[in-house]
Every structure is written in C-alpha cells, then in structure tokens.
Design an enzyme around this catalytic site. Sequence first.
Site, PDB file in Angstrom:
ATOM      1  N   GLU A  39      42.350  39.892  44.228  1.00  0.00           N
ATOM      2  CA  GLU A  39      41.556  38.450  43.798  1.00  0.00           C
ATOM      3  C   GLU A  39      42.162  37.851  42.645  1.00  0.00           C
ATOM      4  O   GLU A  39      41.957  36.922  42.331  1.00  0.00           O
ATOM      5  CB  GLU A  39      39.884  38.941  43.524  1.00  0.00           C
ATOM      6  CG  GLU A  39      39.849  39.625  42.200  1.00  0.00           C
ATOM      7  CD  GLU A  39      38.678  39.318  41.240  1.00  0.00           C
ATOM      8  OE1 GLU A  39      37.664  38.659  41.899  1.00  0.00           O
ATOM      9  OE2 GLU A  39      38.528  39.678  40.273  1.00  0.00           O
ATOM     10  N   ASN A  40      43.070  38.519  41.915  1.00  0.00           N
ATOM     11  CA  ASN A  40      43.780  38.133  40.776  1.00  0.00           C
ATOM     12  C   ASN A  40      44.982  37.881  40.996  1.00  0.00           C
ATOM     13  O   ASN A  40      45.938  37.608  40.010  1.00  0.00           O
ATOM     14  CB  ASN A  40      43.433  38.613  39.450  1.00  0.00           C
ATOM     15  CG  ASN A  40      42.117  38.812  39.148  1.00  0.00           C
ATOM     16  OD1 ASN A  40      41.489  40.123  39.528  1.00  0.00           O
ATOM     17  ND2 ASN A  40      41.231  38.005  38.880  1.00  0.00           N
ATOM     18  N   HIS A  68      36.839  35.744  42.472  1.00  0.00           N
ATOM     19  CA  HIS A  68      37.698  34.776  42.543  1.00  0.00           C
ATOM     20  C   HIS A  68      38.559  34.267  43.806  1.00  0.00           C
ATOM     21  O   HIS A  68      39.427  33.577  43.772  1.00  0.00           O
ATOM     22  CB  HIS A  68      38.745  35.200  41.367  1.00  0.00           C
ATOM     23  CG  HIS A  68      38.397  35.340  39.968  1.00  0.00           C
ATOM     24  ND1 HIS A  68      37.824  34.206  39.142  1.00  0.00           N
ATOM     25  CD2 HIS A  68      38.421  36.414  39.040  1.00  0.00           C
ATOM     26  CE1 HIS A  68      37.469  34.819  38.325  1.00  0.00           C
ATOM     27  NE2 HIS A  68      37.889  35.849  37.895  1.00  0.00           N
ATOM     28  N   HIS A 150      32.864  45.422  44.027  1.00  0.00           N
ATOM     29  CA  HIS A 150      33.410  44.354  43.156  1.00  0.00           C
ATOM     30  C   HIS A 150      32.329  44.130  42.173  1.00  0.00           C
ATOM     31  O   HIS A 150      31.475  43.155  42.624  1.00  0.00           O
ATOM     32  CB  HIS A 150      34.200  43.315  43.664  1.00  0.00           C
ATOM     33  CG  HIS A 150      34.992  42.515  42.917  1.00  0.00           C
ATOM     34  ND1 HIS A 150      36.270  42.778  42.584  1.00  0.00           N
ATOM     35  CD2 HIS A 150      34.839  41.415  42.274  1.00  0.00           C
ATOM     36  CE1 HIS A 150      36.647  41.868  41.784  1.00  0.00           C
ATOM     37  NE2 HIS A 150      35.936  41.152  41.489  1.00  0.00           N
TER      38      HIS A 150
HETATM   39 FE   LIG Z   1      39.608  41.170  38.875  1.00  0.00          FE
HETATM   40 FE   LIG Z   2      36.377  39.702  39.671  1.00  0.00          FE
END
Ligand SMILES: [Fe+2]
Ligand SMILES: [Fe+2]
Length: 268
Positions: A39-40, A68, A150
Amino acid sequence: MRILFIGDIFGEPGRSAVRELLPGIRKEHRIDFVIANGENAAGGMGITPVIAQELFSAGIGVITSGNHIWKYKEIIEFLKIEPKLLRPLNYPPDVPGSGSVIVDTPKGKIGVVNVMGRTFLSGIECPFRCGLDEVNRVKEKTNIILMDIHAEATSEKVAMGWFLDGMVSAVVGTHTHVQTADERVLPGGTAYITDAGMTGPRDSVIGVKKEIIIKKFLTQVPVSFEVAKGDQIFCAVIIEVDESSGKSRGIQRLQIEVKMTGEENHGS
Ligand SMILES: [Fe+2]
Ligand SMILES: [Fe+2]
C-alpha cells in the site's frame, strides 16, 4: 509450504530492498510463495499499476494493501483486471477490486484474504464478519489461508488472531509499520503476528523523513510527506504450513538491514 510475508513496502527504498534481498531469502529459506503488503510502494503512499507489475516481477505472488490503496486513480481500473492485487475486503459492495484471491503454487492452492480494521480507520464493514464469511468461502477450495489484517489497533489484530484460530493458517498484521515481537502459533494452529513491520527506510518515522514528522508533532501544522533516505530495513515473517491440514508449524520474524554507501546515503 513455506510462505514469506513482507511488511508494508515503503517507496523506492522498500522496493530496492525487495529487489536486492528477495532472491537470496527465497533460496536460503526455501520459500514457496511470497506475499507483500504494497500500500505504500509508490512514493510512500499508494501503488501504481507499473509498480505493482514491478513487484510481481520481483517474485511477489500476491500484493495486499490497505487504506492508502486509493491514492492513484489509475489503480481503480487495474484492481478490476488484476486479481493478485487486493484491496481490503470489507469495503462496501460496488467498490472496485477484490479482497481475496486463491492462487496455485507448486505445493497446492493458497488463499489470501485482506481485511482492514475499523478502530482509528474508516468505518467500513465489520472485518470479523466479512473476514469469516470469506474464509469459509475460500476454505471450500483450500485449507491454506493467510489473512492480512491491516489495522491500527493492536487489540483489533490480536482479537482477529484468536477469532480465526484454527480456521486459517496465518493472521498477519500490517499498517503500523513497526515489527512486533509477539509472533507465535496459536493453539488451534494459526500463526500470528501483530505487525510484520515495514520494508523501507530505516532511519525514518514509519517511512517518512523524520525531521518532517517531528516538525509536525511540534507545530501541529500539516506537512507534505517525503520518503526518507539512507539505510533500509526489510521486515517480514516466514510461516511454515502443513499443506494437508492448513495448520502452521511455525512463524519466524525476519529483519534485515541494507546499508547504503557513499552518495546514496546522503541527500536530505
Ligand atoms: Fe502502510
Ligand atoms: Fe495503512
């Protein structure tokens, strides 16, 4: 089956650590399948189709995500056509993409389910109820199931581990980016860790340049984030699963530093 789960890959430093270390780790630990939270992966927030493809090419079989995932709009179309990139399952109906996938491996099918917690995050559908329904669906096809939860709150992740103990092979937490030392196999055979950690810049505040975040805490004025530079840390867990029962035999943490040298280590 030996599964490697890589914690949130953060920006180019995280991707570079994956490129550098993954082939060796696969060999040394006889890894059969790799899952990573991505996600990053793009600039510290979100993921693009190009970067997702890059991670697949690096040997990652399934990419999970989190809050994200929606940063880049081109990912919406990609989520519709790429089943191996997951978004959290418990978004409301009609949200593009899927929160679970079943993939063939040389050691049998593995199901990967990605849910997101609700404590301190968006008020989406219940991860426990949605997660259990999905696990039951996946269980019709395979006993080997890993869930990425998450979530921000430790308690929510610990509760999910106990809730699914005996139902899935592993419950692995992500999102908080700091690896926890509570890895264990629960009594029912579910491997558990509250957070797998982050794969990205080590001397940072969960991936972001530390000076920016310190300033934000001191002033309370919004800042734009910048991916930190310098040495990297690769955080992951290795889970060994009995293929016939789907129960885990063990879970081991990995934290490997990648030292940057010369000019790479400078810069702001
Ligand atoms: Fe993250
Ligand atoms: Fe996150």
